[in-house]
Design a protein around this motif. Structure first.
Motif, PDB file in Angstrom:
ATOM      1  N   ASN A   1      39.919  42.226  34.759  1.00 10.64           N
ATOM      2  CA  ASN A   1      41.109  43.018  34.612  1.00 10.64           C
ATOM      3  C   ASN A   1      42.197  42.436  34.046  1.00 10.64           C
ATOM      4  O   ASN A   1      42.856  43.085  33.252  1.00 10.64           O
ATOM      5  CB  ASN A   1      41.423  43.281  36.018  1.00 10.64           C
ATOM      6  N   GLU A   2      42.555  40.899  34.021  1.00 15.49           N
ATOM      7  CA  GLU A   2      43.714  40.151  33.360  1.00 15.49           C
ATOM      8  C   GLU A   2      43.223  40.235  32.053  1.00 15.49           C
ATOM      9  O   GLU A   2      44.353  40.510  31.277  1.00 15.49           O
ATOM     10  CB  GLU A   2      43.692  38.949  34.041  1.00 15.49           C
ATOM     11  N   ARG A   3      42.391  40.186  31.466  1.00 16.37           N
ATOM     12  CA  ARG A   3      41.905  39.893  30.243  1.00 16.37           C
ATOM     13  C   ARG A   3      42.162  41.486  29.260  1.00 16.37           C
ATOM     14  O   ARG A   3      42.915  41.556  28.406  1.00 16.37           O
ATOM     15  CB  ARG A   3      40.643  39.551  29.868  1.00 16.37           C
ATOM     16  N   LEU A   4      41.700  42.361  30.152  1.00 10.92           N
ATOM     17  CA  LEU A   4      41.778  43.706  29.459  1.00 10.92           C
ATOM     18  C   LEU A   4      43.363  44.140  29.507  1.00 10.92           C
ATOM     19  O   LEU A   4      43.539  44.905  28.617  1.00 10.92           O
ATOM     20  CB  LEU A   4      40.711  44.704  30.398  1.00 10.92           C
TER      21      LEU A   4
ATOM     22  N   ASN B   1      39.254  50.880  27.093  1.00 13.58           N
ATOM     23  CA  ASN B   1      38.612  49.871  27.955  1.00 13.58           C
ATOM     24  C   ASN B   1      38.982  49.455  29.087  1.00 13.58           C
ATOM     25  O   ASN B   1      38.540  49.374  30.253  1.00 13.58           O
ATOM     26  CB  ASN B   1      38.297  48.574  26.956  1.00 13.58           C
ATOM     27  N   PHE B   2      40.476  49.340  29.059  1.00 14.23           N
ATOM     28  CA  PHE B   2      41.194  48.853  30.208  1.00 14.23           C
ATOM     29  C   PHE B   2      41.353  50.179  30.969  1.00 14.23           C
ATOM     30  O   PHE B   2      41.349  50.083  32.299  1.00 14.23           O
ATOM     31  CB  PHE B   2      42.747  48.716  30.043  1.00 14.23           C
ATOM     32  N   GLY B   3      41.441  51.497  30.613  1.00 17.29           N
ATOM     33  CA  GLY B   3      41.633  52.756  31.490  1.00 17.29           C
ATOM     34  C   GLY B   3      40.368  52.891  32.132  1.00 17.29           C
ATOM     35  O   GLY B   3      40.251  53.015  33.224  1.00 17.29           O
ATOM     36  N   GLN B   4      39.401  52.605  31.727  1.00 16.50           N
ATOM     37  CA  GLN B   4      37.993  52.669  32.134  1.00 16.50           C
ATOM     38  C   GLN B   4      37.685  51.775  33.274  1.00 16.50           C
ATOM     39  O   GLN B   4      37.331  52.153  34.175  1.00 16.50           O
ATOM     40  CB  GLN B   4      36.815  52.560  31.136  1.00 16.50           C
ATOM     41  N   PHE B   5      38.129  50.499  33.084  1.00 17.07           N
ATOM     42  CA  PHE B   5      38.124  49.528  34.116  1.00 17.07           C
ATOM     43  C   PHE B   5      38.839  49.801  35.262  1.00 17.07           C
ATOM     44  O   PHE B   5      38.600  49.688  36.388  1.00 17.07           O
ATOM     45  CB  PHE B   5      38.471  48.104  33.535  1.00 17.07           C
TER      46      PHE B   5
ATOM     47  N   GLY C   1      31.467  36.435  44.095  1.00 17.45           N
ATOM     48  CA  GLY C   1      31.441  36.390  42.747  1.00 17.45           C
ATOM     49  C   GLY C   1      31.925  37.517  41.798  1.00 17.45           C
ATOM     50  O   GLY C   1      32.660  37.571  40.701  1.00 17.45           O
ATOM     51  N   LYS C   2      31.566  38.691  42.479  1.00 13.99           N
ATOM     52  CA  LYS C   2      31.950  39.864  41.665  1.00 13.99           C
ATOM     53  C   LYS C   2      33.367  40.258  41.769  1.00 13.99           C
ATOM     54  O   LYS C   2      34.147  40.635  40.747  1.00 13.99           O
ATOM     55  CB  LYS C   2      31.104  41.291  42.603  1.00 13.99           C
ATOM     56  N   ARG C   3      34.175  39.827  42.735  1.00 13.77           N
ATOM     57  CA  ARG C   3      35.397  39.931  42.923  1.00 13.77           C
ATOM     58  C   ARG C   3      36.297  39.219  41.961  1.00 13.77           C
ATOM     59  O   ARG C   3      37.259  39.369  41.100  1.00 13.77           O
ATOM     60  CB  ARG C   3      36.196  39.547  44.393  1.00 13.77           C
ATOM     61  N   ASP C   4      35.696  37.884  41.883  1.00 14.29           N
ATOM     62  CA  ASP C   4      36.328  36.971  40.753  1.00 14.29           C
ATOM     63  C   ASP C   4      36.378  37.288  39.405  1.00 14.29           C
ATOM     64  O   ASP C   4      37.245  37.383  38.599  1.00 14.29           O
ATOM     65  CB  ASP C   4      35.953  35.358  40.815  1.00 14.29           C
ATOM     66  N   ARG C   5      35.088  37.843  39.334  1.00 14.52           N
ATOM     67  CA  ARG C   5      34.730  38.420  37.878  1.00 14.52           C
ATOM     68  C   ARG C   5      35.795  39.681  37.408  1.00 14.52           C
ATOM     69  O   ARG C   5      36.240  39.731  36.362  1.00 14.52           O
ATOM     70  CB  ARG C   5      33.321  38.878  37.449  1.00 14.52           C
ATOM     71  N   ALA C   6      35.804  40.366  38.514  1.00 14.43           N
ATOM     72  CA  ALA C   6      36.548  41.580  38.312  1.00 14.43           C
ATOM     73  C   ALA C   6      37.872  41.458  38.062  1.00 14.43           C
ATOM     74  O   ALA C   6      38.780  42.079  37.208  1.00 14.43           O
ATOM     75  CB  ALA C   6      36.482  42.577  39.586  1.00 14.43           C
ATOM     76  N   VAL C   7      38.515  40.407  38.937  1.00 20.35           N
ATOM     77  CA  VAL C   7      39.817  39.842  38.617  1.00 20.35           C
ATOM     78  C   VAL C   7      40.244  39.228  37.259  1.00 20.35           C
ATOM     79  O   VAL C   7      41.218  39.612  36.473  1.00 20.35           O
ATOM     80  CB  VAL C   7      40.457  38.878  39.759  1.00 20.35           C
TER      81      VAL C   7
ATOM     82  N   GLY D   1      28.177  50.164  43.082  1.00 23.04           N
ATOM     83  CA  GLY D   1      28.334  50.152  41.577  1.00 23.04           C
ATOM     84  C   GLY D   1      29.656  50.058  41.036  1.00 23.04           C
ATOM     85  O   GLY D   1      29.978  50.575  39.856  1.00 23.04           O
ATOM     86  N   THR D   2      30.752  50.087  41.756  1.00 30.09           N
ATOM     87  CA  THR D   2      32.200  50.005  41.229  1.00 30.09           C
ATOM     88  C   THR D   2      32.752  48.506  41.522  1.00 30.09           C
ATOM     89  O   THR D   2      31.953  47.689  41.769  1.00 30.09           O
ATOM     90  CB  THR D   2      33.116  51.020  41.977  1.00 30.09           C
ATOM     91  N   ASN D   3      33.939  48.580  41.062  1.00 33.47           N
ATOM     92  CA  ASN D   3      34.485  47.179  41.004  1.00 33.47           C
ATOM     93  C   ASN D   3      35.597  47.248  42.380  1.00 33.47           C
ATOM     94  O   ASN D   3      36.372  46.445  42.457  1.00 33.47           O
ATOM     95  CB  ASN D   3      35.594  46.954  40.045  1.00 33.47           C
ATOM     96  N   MET D   4      35.483  48.218  43.148  1.00 35.28           N
ATOM     97  CA  MET D   4      36.038  48.147  44.443  1.00 35.28           C
ATOM     98  C   MET D   4      35.478  47.455  45.624  1.00 35.28           C
ATOM     99  O   MET D   4      34.884  47.723  46.132  1.00 35.28           O
ATOM    100  CB  MET D   4      36.195  49.552  44.969  1.00 35.28           C
ATOM    101  N   VAL D   5      35.379  46.156  45.136  1.00 30.44           N
ATOM    102  CA  VAL D   5      34.702  45.099  45.853  1.00 30.44           C
ATOM    103  C   VAL D   5      35.112  45.176  47.431  1.00 30.44           C
ATOM    104  O   VAL D   5      34.019  45.022  48.417  1.00 30.44           O
ATOM    105  CB  VAL D   5      34.997  43.553  45.494  1.00 30.44           C
ATOM    106  N   ASP D   6      36.349  44.996  47.840  1.00 28.69           N
ATOM    107  CA  ASP D   6      36.875  44.914  49.206  1.00 28.69           C
ATOM    108  C   ASP D   6      36.450  46.349  49.991  1.00 28.69           C
ATOM    109  O   ASP D   6      35.965  46.256  51.181  1.00 28.69           O
ATOM    110  CB  ASP D   6      38.260  45.191  49.216  1.00 28.69           C
TER     111      ASP D   6
END
Length: 459
Positions: A82-85, A132-136, A73-79, A47-52
């Motif tokens: 992260n860059e956008r935010l 938003n970025f802090g939460q991410f 796919g989840k890793r690519d979306r997270a990256v 449930g987190t973005n800690m994919v690795d």
């Protein structure tokens, strides 16, 4: 001692990231099968973005299976997210980190927002990018970065709901980075917010009554505060002062009576220093007496070897039973995530409580008998008792006769006025609380029919 482990009880009141340290502790203690603990870690990590991290847990659980494609796919979306935010948040940071802007900002948030809008075209929606970025970053596992962004957002934002959410995120980030002084300040600030606001959305958007939402917020805060209170140098004293206040004691009795284990342990850990003359508030000095009363009241809801030890010692005065409960409590404390590092200190202070209670009701004490009640050998018991008398105020009343192997206690009688003070210590406070309760009770019209009231669970 898995039957006394509180991890499964506490975790539902924690953010999933705060639950990871508890599960890692269960792996070390081997209280439960390691496969079950790893499965729980995996379910949380998904449930987190800690994919690795989630992938590593999957490989431990299923070493013969291929890693699911969904993780790639989840890793690519997270990256990409992260860059956008980061770009959106950096645009705001470039402005507020400008020395000229920092000097121009004032205490009034509305005035600051107007200044930023007029001079740098920054709006509240753009400032929300920091949140938003802090939460991410938090879901990404970058807790230090999350704390910084959430702090900057809170300084500027006028959105009460997002500010409250940022408070929780900042506290969790400080806990997970081990910044205990900062975490204590954040905990106190959040407690003031929870206690003072008329809560509409303290945790989540909800249609619940405000008072019930506030109770839930306090319940979560009690559980999160355990991380701070059992890591900060003054934490045990602060825990007693907070949890024994009427508001939070009511919360504990209503929602989470298992917190009595931590209150009892904190009282035991603080007792020897308080009795030895160390500066402490009246509430801390008399904490065991108050906690024992609560333990008696809540025994039907919760009990464990730690609470039973105090009950047997101060209610039943059964020293044999207290000795048995202390043996179990020593193991329970050693296995507990929050209490494990205090195991030796707990045992030493518990022995002090036994000897204090035993000496209070005897004038002539056989050292061998007392050593047995303290679970010590005769030689260890003699050394321990000598050190105890030397370090505490018992030295003025106790004398050791090594030839007869006994301790003789000589007490001066307690003045009558002191007895009256002890018996009426809390009378004024209880009277004031009763009067306040009566003033706030709803007035029923004289001609109205009596309505049934639900009082189940009220304290």
């Amino acid at each position: 001692m898995a039957e006394y482990d509180l991890s499964k009880t506490i975790i539902p009141y924690l953010d999933r990231h705060l639950a990871f340290p508890l599960l890692a502790h269960l792996v070390e203690t081997s209280l439960f099968p390691i496969e079950q603990v790893q499965a729980a870690q995996y379910e949380l990590a998904k449930g987190t973005n800690m994919v690795d991290y989630a992938v590593s847990l999957f490989e431990q659980l299923h070493p013969d299976e291929d890693t699911p494609e969904e993780f790639s796919g989840k890793r690519d979306r997270a990256v990409s997210t992260n860059e956008r935010l980061e770009l959106e948040a950096q645009a705001v940071l470039d402005v507020i980190e400008n020395p000229d802007v920092a000097q121009a900002l004032r205490q009034d948030k509305n005035q600051n927002l107007q200044y930023l809008k007029d001079n740098y075209n920054l709006t509240l929606e753009q400032i929300t990018a920091l949140y938003n970025f802090g939460q991410f970053q938090y879901t990404y596992g970058n807790y230090s970065g999350a704390a910084d962004y959430l702090y900057h957002f809170r300084v500027l934002s006028t959105d009460n709901d997002l500010n409250t959410s940022a408070h929780w995120g900042k506290l969790a980030s400080d806990i997970l980075t081990g910044k205990w002084e900062t975490a204590l300040e954040e905990l106190n600030t959040l407690r003031d917010v929870v206690d003072s606001r008329s809560p509409s959305t303290l945790l989540t958007a909800s249609t619940e009554p405000a008072a019930l939402t506030q109770l839930h917020s306090r319940t979560w805060l009690v559980h999160w505060s355990l991380f701070v209170y059992f890591n900060h140098p003054q934490g045990r004293t602060l825990l007693l002062e907070t949890f024994l206040s009427p508001t939070y004691l009511n919360t504990i009795q209503t929602s989470c009576p298992w917190i009595l284990r931590y209150m009892a342990t904190a009282a035991i850990l603080s007792r020897k220093s308080a009795a030895g003359g160390t500066a402490a508030s009246s509430r801390v000095r008399h904490s065991i007496r108050e906690i024992v009363k609560v333990i008696q009241t809540e025994e039907y809801q919760y009990q464990d070897p730690v609470t039973s030890f105090l009950k047997e010692l101060y209610v039943e005065f059964d020293f044999e039973a207290a000795q048995r409960e202390l043996t179990l409590a020593d193991r329970v404390v050693g296995d507990d995530f929050f209490l494990g590092e205090f195991r030796e200190e707990f045992l030493d202070n518990a022995r002090y409580l036994i000897s204090e209670a035993y000496c209070r009701i005897h004038q002539r004490i056989d050292i061998s008998d007392l050593s047995e009640r303290l679970n010590l050998s005769r030689d260890e018991g003699e050394k321990w008792i000598v050190n105890l008398i030397r370090e505490t105020r018992m030295g003025a009343e106790a004398k050791i006769d090594l030839e007869k192997n006994v301790i003789e206690i000589h007490r001066s009688p307690l003045p009558v006025y002191q007895s009256v003070i002890e018996k009426t210590r809390g009378l004024a406070f209880r009277t004031q609380g009763l009067a306040t309760g009566m003033l706030h009770s709803p007035q029923q019209p004289q001609q109205a029919q009596p309505q049934p009231t639900a009082v189940e669970g009220a304290r």
